[in-house]
Scaffold this motif. Structure first.
Motif, PDB file in Angstrom:
ATOM      1  N   ASN A   1      30.108  64.400 -53.409  1.00 45.93           N
ATOM      2  CA  ASN A   1      30.962  65.495 -53.882  1.00 45.93           C
ATOM      3  C   ASN A   1      32.378  65.395 -53.302  1.00 45.93           C
ATOM      4  O   ASN A   1      33.371  65.607 -54.016  1.00 45.93           O
ATOM      5  N   THR A   2      32.473  65.070 -52.028  1.00 44.26           N
ATOM      6  CA  THR A   2      33.798  64.908 -51.406  1.00 44.26           C
ATOM      7  C   THR A   2      34.549  63.740 -52.019  1.00 44.26           C
ATOM      8  O   THR A   2      35.759  63.823 -52.278  1.00 44.26           O
ATOM      9  N   PHE A   3      33.838  62.651 -52.267  1.00 45.03           N
ATOM     10  CA  PHE A   3      34.454  61.456 -52.853  1.00 45.03           C
ATOM     11  C   PHE A   3      34.993  61.748 -54.253  1.00 45.03           C
ATOM     12  O   PHE A   3      36.120  61.375 -54.598  1.00 45.03           O
ATOM     13  N   ILE A   4      34.185  62.424 -55.066  1.00 42.57           N
ATOM     14  CA  ILE A   4      34.614  62.760 -56.434  1.00 42.57           C
ATOM     15  C   ILE A   4      35.790  63.733 -56.401  1.00 42.57           C
ATOM     16  O   ILE A   4      36.724  63.626 -57.217  1.00 42.57           O
ATOM     17  N   ARG A   5      35.772  64.676 -55.447  1.00 42.16           N
ATOM     18  CA  ARG A   5      36.877  65.632 -55.345  1.00 42.16           C
ATOM     19  C   ARG A   5      38.184  64.931 -54.977  1.00 42.16           C
ATOM     20  O   ARG A   5      39.247  65.246 -55.527  1.00 42.16           O
ATOM     21  N   ILE A   6      38.117  63.953 -54.073  1.00 45.60           N
ATOM     22  CA  ILE A   6      39.322  63.196 -53.696  1.00 45.60           C
ATOM     23  C   ILE A   6      39.825  62.379 -54.872  1.00 45.60           C
ATOM     24  O   ILE A   6      41.029  62.337 -55.150  1.00 45.60           O
ATOM     25  N   LEU A   7      38.923  61.724 -55.588  1.00 42.37           N
ATOM     26  CA  LEU A   7      39.331  60.933 -56.764  1.00 42.37           C
ATOM     27  C   LEU A   7      39.967  61.818 -57.837  1.00 42.37           C
ATOM     28  O   LEU A   7      40.923  61.420 -58.486  1.00 42.37           O
TER      29      LEU A   7
ATOM     30  N   ILE B   1      27.387  56.195 -50.555  1.00 41.83           N
ATOM     31  CA  ILE B   1      28.147  57.425 -50.810  1.00 41.83           C
ATOM     32  C   ILE B   1      27.524  58.205 -51.961  1.00 41.83           C
ATOM     33  O   ILE B   1      27.323  59.428 -51.879  1.00 41.83           O
ATOM     34  N   PHE B   2      27.200  57.527 -53.049  1.00 41.76           N
ATOM     35  CA  PHE B   2      26.646  58.216 -54.223  1.00 41.76           C
ATOM     36  C   PHE B   2      25.185  58.599 -54.044  1.00 41.76           C
ATOM     37  O   PHE B   2      24.638  59.334 -54.864  1.00 41.76           O
ATOM     38  N   SER B   3      24.547  58.109 -52.982  1.00 42.73           N
ATOM     39  CA  SER B   3      23.169  58.531 -52.706  1.00 42.73           C
ATOM     40  C   SER B   3      23.121  59.758 -51.797  1.00 42.73           C
ATOM     41  O   SER B   3      22.052  60.336 -51.596  1.00 42.73           O
ATOM     42  N   LYS B   4      24.276  60.156 -51.234  1.00 38.94           N
ATOM     43  CA  LYS B   4      24.353  61.340 -50.376  1.00 38.94           C
ATOM     44  C   LYS B   4      25.174  62.417 -51.075  1.00 38.94           C
ATOM     45  O   LYS B   4      26.363  62.211 -51.323  1.00 38.94           O
ATOM     46  N   PRO B   5      24.577  63.550 -51.423  1.00 37.84           N
ATOM     47  CA  PRO B   5      25.300  64.583 -52.176  1.00 37.84           C
ATOM     48  C   PRO B   5      26.591  65.042 -51.513  1.00 37.84           C
ATOM     49  O   PRO B   5      27.607  65.237 -52.189  1.00 37.84           O
ATOM     50  N   LYS B   6      26.583  65.190 -50.185  1.00 39.13           N
ATOM     51  CA  LYS B   6      27.776  65.664 -49.485  1.00 39.13           C
ATOM     52  C   LYS B   6      28.910  64.650 -49.613  1.00 39.13           C
ATOM     53  O   LYS B   6      30.056  65.005 -49.951  1.00 39.13           O
ATOM     54  N   LEU B   7      28.621  63.395 -49.347  1.00 37.24           N
ATOM     55  CA  LEU B   7      29.636  62.349 -49.461  1.00 37.24           C
ATOM     56  C   LEU B   7      30.074  62.172 -50.915  1.00 37.24           C
ATOM     57  O   LEU B   7      31.257  61.969 -51.190  1.00 37.24           O
TER      58      LEU B   7
ATOM     59  N   ALA C   1      14.462  56.901 -51.656  1.00 37.64           N
ATOM     60  CA  ALA C   1      14.528  55.936 -50.557  1.00 37.64           C
ATOM     61  C   ALA C   1      14.295  54.517 -51.053  1.00 37.64           C
ATOM     62  O   ALA C   1      14.949  53.573 -50.612  1.00 37.64           O
ATOM     63  N   MET C   2      13.364  54.369 -51.998  1.00 34.96           N
ATOM     64  CA  MET C   2      13.091  53.035 -52.541  1.00 34.96           C
ATOM     65  C   MET C   2      14.300  52.499 -53.292  1.00 34.96           C
ATOM     66  O   MET C   2      14.602  51.306 -53.222  1.00 34.96           O
ATOM     67  N   LYS C   3      15.004  53.355 -54.010  1.00 32.35           N
ATOM     68  CA  LYS C   3      16.208  52.907 -54.721  1.00 32.35           C
ATOM     69  C   LYS C   3      17.259  52.393 -53.741  1.00 32.35           C
ATOM     70  O   LYS C   3      17.883  51.350 -53.965  1.00 32.35           O
ATOM     71  N   SER C   4      17.441  53.135 -52.641  1.00 34.63           N
ATOM     72  CA  SER C   4      18.435  52.724 -51.641  1.00 34.63           C
ATOM     73  C   SER C   4      18.048  51.399 -50.995  1.00 34.63           C
ATOM     74  O   SER C   4      18.870  50.483 -50.869  1.00 34.63           O
ATOM     75  N   ILE C   5      16.781  51.275 -50.601  1.00 28.58           N
ATOM     76  CA  ILE C   5      16.347  50.059 -49.912  1.00 28.58           C
ATOM     77  C   ILE C   5      16.311  48.874 -50.862  1.00 28.58           C
ATOM     78  O   ILE C   5      16.712  47.760 -50.499  1.00 28.58           O
ATOM     79  N   LEU C   6      15.847  49.080 -52.103  1.00 34.15           N
ATOM     80  CA  LEU C   6      15.781  47.964 -53.051  1.00 34.15           C
ATOM     81  C   LEU C   6      17.179  47.480 -53.438  1.00 34.15           C
ATOM     82  O   LEU C   6      17.397  46.273 -53.594  1.00 34.15           O
TER      83      LEU C   6
END
Length: 307
Positions: free
Chosen positions: A293-299, A285-291, A233-238
């Motif tokens: 994985n889907t993003f990498i699969r599309i790429l 996107i890269f902080s959420k595993p679901k998003l 959470a700190m990484k996302s907020i910072l």
């Protein structure tokens, strides 16, 4: 007829690339969450915030690109009375929504993860899932109020500018339009500063909670999981705090009339302002595993088709 210089054409080309990339990234977030909503019939609080954030940023980027395209290529279109004020008001509405929903996301992380024994904080922690829809509704209504006041400001100042144009006083027109843009940035800055303050307090509270948790941490697995949640959470907020800080400095620079001339410095400033919504959404996107994985699969699929 279009009236564009080589500098303007290059600016439009770069802004178009950034806007298209940002719109694609935010459209991806919206599509994935909408598919999840259809499948599960519901979304958790975090996904609701991300869905509204993706929609706000998509429309903000589209309207910002349209405004830049018209102001550089077809500046005379802004003499059409309702166009300029309507476009600026809509742009401000979605941008304020972007700021307030982003601040809501930071506040959600803080309340959900931080550990304090204060009774009010514990109440928020228990009721956060019920509070989030009202918080998002409040963000939209506040953005609507700011954009409505902005519409009235532009309407009054453009009426004065139109009267001055009828008398052939071009210097008065220029001064009135400077007043318009200053009022726009003032209202825009108010929403930005207020939401930025919420981000700062969220970061401070979460950092203090992390510091307390580190000193009280024991060797069991639950504490380790809590520590990992704090750090993520700190990484996302910072990251959001750093990008917001740079964005605030660049936005302040655009308020100075002498900096509106065509120069490389202002080109870099506007390039960053257009890159911010897409770049931060990519971090989310890269902080959420679901998003992720889907993003990498599309790429991967796109790469295979290209090859």
């Amino acid at each position: 007829q279009p009236n564009v210089t080589s500098y303007g054409a290059m600016t439009v080309a770069i802004i178009t690339l950034q806007a298209v990339a940002g719109m694609w990234i935010n459209a991806f977030i919206v599509c994935v969450l909408c598919i999840a909503l259809v499948k599960k019939k519901t979304l958790n609080s975090n996904e609701k915030i991300l869905l509204l954030l993706g929609c706000s940023r998509f429309w903000h980027l589209w309207l910002s690109w349209l405004y830049s395209f018209l102001s550089i290529i077809y500046p005379n279109y802004f003499y059409v009375q309702p166009l300029c004020k309507l476009l600026l008001s809509l742009q401000n509405f979605f941008d304020c929504s972007n700021f307030w929903v982003s601040a809501s996301l930071c506040g959600f992380y803080c309340i959900k993860i931080a550990n304090f024994r204060n009774s009010f904080f514990l109440y928020l922690k228990v009721k956060i899932d019920r509070i989030v829809p009202w918080l998002l509704l409040g963000s939209v209504l506040l953005s609507l109020a700011i954009s409505s006041s902005l519409y009235d400001i532009i309407d009054k100042l453009q009426c004065n500018s139109h009267n001055s144009t009828g008398r052939g006083n071009s210097s008065t027109v220029s001064g009135k339009m400077d007043d318009v843009f200053f009022s726009v940035y003032f209202v825009y800055g108010f929403g930005f500063v207020a939401s930025f303050t919420a981000v700062i307090f969220s970061a401070i509270f979460l950092l203090f909670s992390l510091w307390r948790h580190k000193h009280k941490m024991q060797t069991n697995s639950m504490n380790s999981l809590s520590m990992d949640a704090h750090i993520k959470a700190m990484k996302s907020i910072l990251s959001f705090f750093i990008i917001y800080s740079i964005n605030f400095v660049f936005l302040t620079l655009t308020l100075i009339p002498s900096t509106r001339e065509e120069n490389p410095e202002m080109f870099l400033i506007y390039a960053f302002l257009y890159a911010f919504p897409g770049f931060h959404s990519l971090i989310l996107i890269f902080s959420k595993p679901k998003l992720k994985n889907t993003f990498i699969r599309i790429l991967s699929c796109v790469k295979c088709k290209v090859c």
